[in-house]
Design a protein around this motif. Structure first.
Motif, PDB file in Angstrom:
ATOM      1  N   PHE A  34      35.586  60.566  48.029  1.00  0.00           N
ATOM      2  CA  PHE A  34      35.207  60.028  46.725  1.00  0.00           C
ATOM      3  C   PHE A  34      34.011  60.806  46.182  1.00  0.00           C
ATOM      4  CE2 PHE A  34      33.237  57.293  50.006  1.00  0.00           C
ATOM      5  CZ  PHE A  34      31.884  57.456  49.724  1.00  0.00           C
ATOM      6  N   THR A  35      33.846  60.771  44.879  1.00  0.00           N
ATOM      7  CA  THR A  35      32.721  61.458  44.246  1.00  0.00           C
ATOM      8  C   THR A  35      31.746  60.497  43.580  1.00  0.00           C
ATOM      9  OG1 THR A  35      34.035  61.765  42.226  1.00  0.00           O
ATOM     10  CG2 THR A  35      34.056  63.564  43.826  1.00  0.00           C
ATOM     11  N   ARG A  36      32.129  59.247  43.454  1.00  0.00           N
ATOM     12  CA  ARG A  36      31.235  58.252  42.864  1.00  0.00           C
ATOM     13  C   ARG A  36      30.157  57.873  43.889  1.00  0.00           C
ATOM     14  NH1 ARG A  36      33.417  53.939  40.466  1.00  0.00           N
ATOM     15  NH2 ARG A  36      35.527  54.806  40.149  1.00  0.00           N
ATOM     16  N   PRO A  37      29.086  57.192  43.485  1.00  0.00           N
ATOM     17  CA  PRO A  37      28.031  56.800  44.436  1.00  0.00           C
ATOM     18  C   PRO A  37      28.571  55.911  45.554  1.00  0.00           C
ATOM     19  CG  PRO A  37      27.261  56.551  42.178  1.00  0.00           C
ATOM     20  CD  PRO A  37      28.734  56.855  42.095  1.00  0.00           C
ATOM     21  N   THR A  38      28.064  56.138  46.766  1.00  0.00           N
ATOM     22  CA  THR A  38      28.492  55.345  47.918  1.00  0.00           C
ATOM     23  C   THR A  38      28.263  53.853  47.687  1.00  0.00           C
ATOM     24  OG1 THR A  38      28.053  57.179  49.431  1.00  0.00           O
ATOM     25  CG2 THR A  38      28.154  54.980  50.395  1.00  0.00           C
ATOM     26  N   ALA A  39      27.203  53.506  46.961  1.00  0.00           N
ATOM     27  CA  ALA A  39      26.897  52.094  46.710  1.00  0.00           C
ATOM     28  C   ALA A  39      28.054  51.393  46.005  1.00  0.00           C
ATOM     29  CB  ALA A  39      25.621  51.981  45.877  1.00  0.00           C
ATOM     30  N   GLU A  40      28.763  52.101  45.128  1.00  0.00           N
ATOM     31  CA  GLU A  40      29.888  51.492  44.422  1.00  0.00           C
ATOM     32  C   GLU A  40      31.059  51.255  45.378  1.00  0.00           C
ATOM     33  OE1 GLU A  40      30.955  53.666  40.926  1.00  0.00           O
ATOM     34  OE2 GLU A  40      28.897  53.752  40.172  1.00  0.00           O
ATOM     35  N   ILE A  41      31.281  52.190  46.277  1.00  0.00           N
ATOM     36  CA  ILE A  41      32.345  52.035  47.280  1.00  0.00           C
ATOM     37  C   ILE A  41      32.024  50.852  48.182  1.00  0.00           C
ATOM     38  CG2 ILE A  41      33.529  53.136  49.219  1.00  0.00           C
ATOM     39  CD1 ILE A  41      34.161  54.468  46.557  1.00  0.00           C
ATOM     40  N   ARG A  42      30.783  50.802  48.639  1.00  0.00           N
ATOM     41  CA  ARG A  42      30.362  49.715  49.531  1.00  0.00           C
ATOM     42  C   ARG A  42      30.524  48.356  48.848  1.00  0.00           C
ATOM     43  NH1 ARG A  42      25.497  51.075  49.912  1.00  0.00           N
ATOM     44  NH2 ARG A  42      25.682  52.435  51.732  1.00  0.00           N
ATOM     45  N   ALA A  43      30.106  48.269  47.598  1.00  0.00           N
ATOM     46  CA  ALA A  43      30.189  47.000  46.869  1.00  0.00           C
ATOM     47  C   ALA A  43      31.639  46.540  46.709  1.00  0.00           C
ATOM     48  CB  ALA A  43      29.518  47.141  45.506  1.00  0.00           C
ATOM     49  N   GLU A  44      32.535  47.474  46.470  1.00  0.00           N
ATOM     50  CA  GLU A  44      33.949  47.111  46.319  1.00  0.00           C
ATOM     51  C   GLU A  44      34.542  46.653  47.645  1.00  0.00           C
ATOM     52  OE1 GLU A  44      37.592  46.914  43.926  1.00  0.00           O
ATOM     53  OE2 GLU A  44      35.457  46.432  43.845  1.00  0.00           O
ATOM     54  N   MET A  45      34.183  47.307  48.735  1.00  0.00           N
ATOM     55  CA  MET A  45      34.639  46.871  50.050  1.00  0.00           C
ATOM     56  C   MET A  45      34.163  45.449  50.338  1.00  0.00           C
ATOM     57  SD  MET A  45      33.801  50.386  52.132  1.00  0.00           S
ATOM     58  CE  MET A  45      34.382  49.868  53.727  1.00  0.00           C
ATOM     59  N   VAL A  46      32.897  45.196  50.038  1.00  0.00           N
ATOM     60  CA  VAL A  46      32.325  43.865  50.270  1.00  0.00           C
ATOM     61  C   VAL A  46      33.044  42.823  49.412  1.00  0.00           C
ATOM     62  CG1 VAL A  46      30.254  42.456  49.931  1.00  0.00           C
ATOM     63  CG2 VAL A  46      30.081  44.693  51.035  1.00  0.00           C
ATOM     64  N   ARG A  47      33.325  43.177  48.164  1.00  0.00           N
ATOM     65  CA  ARG A  47      34.016  42.238  47.273  1.00  0.00           C
ATOM     66  C   ARG A  47      35.384  41.858  47.830  1.00  0.00           C
ATOM     67  NH1 ARG A  47      37.886  41.928  43.488  1.00  0.00           N
ATOM     68  NH2 ARG A  47      38.505  44.119  43.726  1.00  0.00           N
ATOM     69  N   ILE A  48      36.138  42.858  48.269  1.00  0.00           N
ATOM     70  CA  ILE A  48      37.489  42.608  48.767  1.00  0.00           C
ATOM     71  C   ILE A  48      37.465  41.836  50.091  1.00  0.00           C
ATOM     72  CG2 ILE A  48      39.526  43.769  49.736  1.00  0.00           C
ATOM     73  CD1 ILE A  48      39.183  45.842  47.477  1.00  0.00           C
ATOM     74  N   MET A  49      36.585  42.212  51.010  1.00  0.00           N
ATOM     75  CA  MET A  49      36.524  41.495  52.292  1.00  0.00           C
ATOM     76  C   MET A  49      36.040  40.061  52.090  1.00  0.00           C
ATOM     77  SD  MET A  49      37.776  43.747  54.155  1.00  0.00           S
ATOM     78  CE  MET A  49      37.783  42.670  55.577  1.00  0.00           C
ATOM     79  N   THR A  50      35.158  39.851  51.128  1.00  0.00           N
ATOM     80  CA  THR A  50      34.687  38.504  50.826  1.00  0.00           C
ATOM     81  C   THR A  50      35.810  37.661  50.232  1.00  0.00           C
ATOM     82  OG1 THR A  50      32.425  39.323  50.455  1.00  0.00           O
ATOM     83  CG2 THR A  50      32.963  37.145  49.579  1.00  0.00           C
ATOM     84  N   GLU A  51      36.643  38.267  49.374  1.00  0.00           N
ATOM     85  CA  GLU A  51      37.780  37.557  48.804  1.00  0.00           C
ATOM     86  C   GLU A  51      38.768  37.143  49.896  1.00  0.00           C
ATOM     87  OE1 GLU A  51      38.889  36.542  45.588  1.00  0.00           O
ATOM     88  OE2 GLU A  51      36.720  36.646  45.361  1.00  0.00           O
ATOM     89  N   ILE A  52      39.036  38.032  50.838  1.00  0.00           N
ATOM     90  CA  ILE A  52      39.933  37.692  51.940  1.00  0.00           C
ATOM     91  C   ILE A  52      39.354  36.523  52.745  1.00  0.00           C
ATOM     92  CG2 ILE A  52      40.952  38.540  54.090  1.00  0.00           C
ATOM     93  CD1 ILE A  52      41.103  41.315  52.769  1.00  0.00           C
ATOM     94  N   HIS A  53      38.058  36.585  52.986  1.00  0.00           N
ATOM     95  CA  HIS A  53      37.384  35.497  53.707  1.00  0.00           C
ATOM     96  C   HIS A  53      37.529  34.185  52.941  1.00  0.00           C
ATOM     97  CE1 HIS A  53      34.219  33.001  55.423  1.00  0.00           C
ATOM     98  NE2 HIS A  53      33.674  32.911  54.212  1.00  0.00           N
ATOM     99  N   ASN A  54      37.328  34.200  51.638  1.00  0.00           N
ATOM    100  CA  ASN A  54      37.351  32.975  50.848  1.00  0.00           C
ATOM    101  C   ASN A  54      38.757  32.392  50.713  1.00  0.00           C
ATOM    102  OD1 ASN A  54      34.602  33.236  50.423  1.00  0.00           O
ATOM    103  ND2 ASN A  54      34.817  34.156  48.400  1.00  0.00           N
ATOM    104  N   GLN A  55      39.771  33.248  50.569  1.00  0.00           N
ATOM    105  CA  GLN A  55      41.111  32.774  50.234  1.00  0.00           C
ATOM    106  C   GLN A  55      41.943  32.363  51.447  1.00  0.00           C
ATOM    107  OE1 GLN A  55      43.362  35.177  47.479  1.00  0.00           O
ATOM    108  NE2 GLN A  55      41.528  35.867  46.410  1.00  0.00           N
ATOM    109  N   PHE A  56      41.633  32.945  52.614  1.00  0.00           N
ATOM    110  CA  PHE A  56      42.555  32.728  53.739  1.00  0.00           C
ATOM    111  C   PHE A  56      41.873  32.062  54.933  1.00  0.00           C
ATOM    112  CE2 PHE A  56      43.810  36.653  51.455  1.00  0.00           C
ATOM    113  CZ  PHE A  56      44.930  36.151  50.867  1.00  0.00           C
TER     114      PHE A  56
END
Length: 449
Positions: free
Chosen positions: A427-449
């Motif tokens: 990826f070429t975007r800032p690592t912080a954006e990648i990290r934030a998206e990973m956290v968002r998705i893993m948090t959603e999995i935690h919340n929904q299932f």
């Protein structure tokens, strides 16, 4: 006759209703399972951030022993520090509850010793002193036998451009104080270095004019140059030193305050072993802050349990043959820390490795206590928020330029336990954006299932 017929019809009707209910419940269950998979697919695939680089994801249900969903699960990725999980599993298989700190023999009035690669010897955090105490209190003449490490001072594929970066300490049989010099300012604004023995290598350079106060080490030797003038009070810098047998001997003599001699003799199989730190404390120190130095040295410690000289390559091949021969895709494994871009693993392989680690440790609390916990500890402390004060992700992160990954364990609000590997490369975007998206998705999995 009519009553008998009515009873028989009622029975048949009841059976039919029960069968219909069972089928309905089964179908509903299947739909729920399908919806869960669909939701996860949507979370991953509908992410605009995931779409602009190479993404891999695998989610495995521990209880059901099945893969729930994957994206590019069988494709190879640069793992960065996820590699430390391979080092961790190898150590779990090859080392006991304590780290071999030194091998030695006594011969008449002499004590001859060999390094095992133990990273905890006078380590700034682990502070193991058992080797120090043995050598300090010995009444015999001390002889350090070098030459039992057959590798390079760097791992395969390490960048030489990072030679003076704190995270790239050199590898050796007998590291001391992390193999890293710590530079700082004293109360008078003068430059100090630890270990203090290295003061002889500090050189003020009137031609050196960096934008802000910094110290530079020469690529090929231990000349540390710095600009003239007072050192800022908040200045602190860590620079690996250039290792050599002669420097190791000098540092030992300065630390022990007694003479030693450097020799080179083969170590007999009957040499005694002195154990130093508790293994779990070393593993935790490697995993929480993602310590490259400890990871590399741990592989050498594992190698010390095999015949012959210490060798990273030898122990990697041994581990692949004896502990990792049933992984979904064969790992391309080059070093202990993940600094090397020669390392290549798939999400499926990372999940299978984490399942092996889970089974090997056999104690969930012990295992999760050694891993960074989201919102609580290590490299995940500031990445995630806890759920009512409790962590729900325990994972190893892995970062190099243009690469960021997480692999570990997830517990959902409903108590379901998953193993996951989420890998982002190129990826070429800032690592912080990648990290934030990973956290968002893993948090959603935690919340929904």
């Amino acid at each position: 006759m009519l009553q008998r017929s009515n009873k028989s019809m009622n029975r048949r009707t009841t059976i039919i209703i029960i069968m219909l209910l069972i089928c309905t419940l089964a179908a509903t269950s299947c739909r729920v399972q399908q919806v869960s998979k669909s939701k996860i697919r949507n979370l991953i695939n509908h992410s605009s951030i995931n779409a602009d680089h190479f993404t891999g994801f695998a989610l495995y249900d521990i209880e059901k022993k099945k893969m729930v969903y994957d994206l590019n699960g069988d494709k190879y990725f640069t793992p960065a520090s996820n590699t430390k999980l391979f080092t961790f599993y190898t150590a779990l298989n090859m080392l006991g509850d304590s780290i071999p700190g030194l091998r030695y023999i006594t011969k008449g009035d002499s004590l001859i010793f060999w390094g095992t690669g133990d990273p905890s010897f006078l380590h700034t955090t682990l502070k193991s002193t058992k080797v120090y105490e043995l050598l300090k209190n010995s009444k015999q003449k001390l002889y350090y036998s070098s030459g039992n490490y057959s590798g390079n001072f760097y791992g395969m594929g390490w960048p030489y451009g990072d030679f003076d970066a704190y995270y790239q300490a050199e590898i050796g049989a007998l590291p001391i104080e992390d193999n890293v010099a710590v530079l700082s300012a004293d109360a008078k604004g003068k430059l100090q270095i630890s270990p203090s023995f290295l003061k002889i290598y500090l050189k003020a350079d009137s031609s050196f004019h960096p934008k802000s106060f910094t110290v530079e080490r020469d690529l090929t030797n231990n000349t540390f140059r710095y600009p003239l003038g007072n050192v800022p009070p908040d200045y602190k810098q860590e620079i690996p030193w250039k290792t050599s047998d002669e420097l190791t001997l000098a540092l030992l003599q300065d630390t022990l305050k007694k003479p030693l001699e450097l020799i080179s003799v083969n170590m007999p199989e009957t040499a005694s072993t002195l154990y130093s730190s508790l293994s779990d404390s070393v593993y935790k120190r490697m995993l929480w802050p993602s310590d490259n130095f400890i990871a590399e040295q741990l592989l050498l410690v594992c190698s010390s349990t095999l015949p012959g000289p210490l060798s990273t390559g030898k122990v990697i091949e041994y581990s692949k043959k004896n502990f990792l021969n049933d992984l979904p895709q064969e790992p391309q494994w080059a070093d202990g820390s993940g600094l090397s871009r020669h390392d290549l693993f798939t999400p499926f392989t990372m999940v299978a490795l984490l399942q092996k680690i889970w089974n090997k440790v056999g104690d969930e609390n012990r295992l999760l206590g050694m891993l960074p916990a989201g919102g609580v500890s290590g490299t995940l402390k500031s990445a995630y928020k806890t759920d009512n004060g409790k962590a729900f992700v325990w994972a190893k992160t892995g970062s190099l330029s243009n690469n960021h990954n997480q692999s570990g364990y997830l517990v959902t609000r409903k108590g379901k336990k998953f193993i996951f590997s989420y890998m982002n490369n190129n990826f070429t975007r800032p690592t912080a954006e990648i990290r934030a998206e990973m956290v968002r998705i893993m948090t959603e999995i935690h919340n929904q299932f």
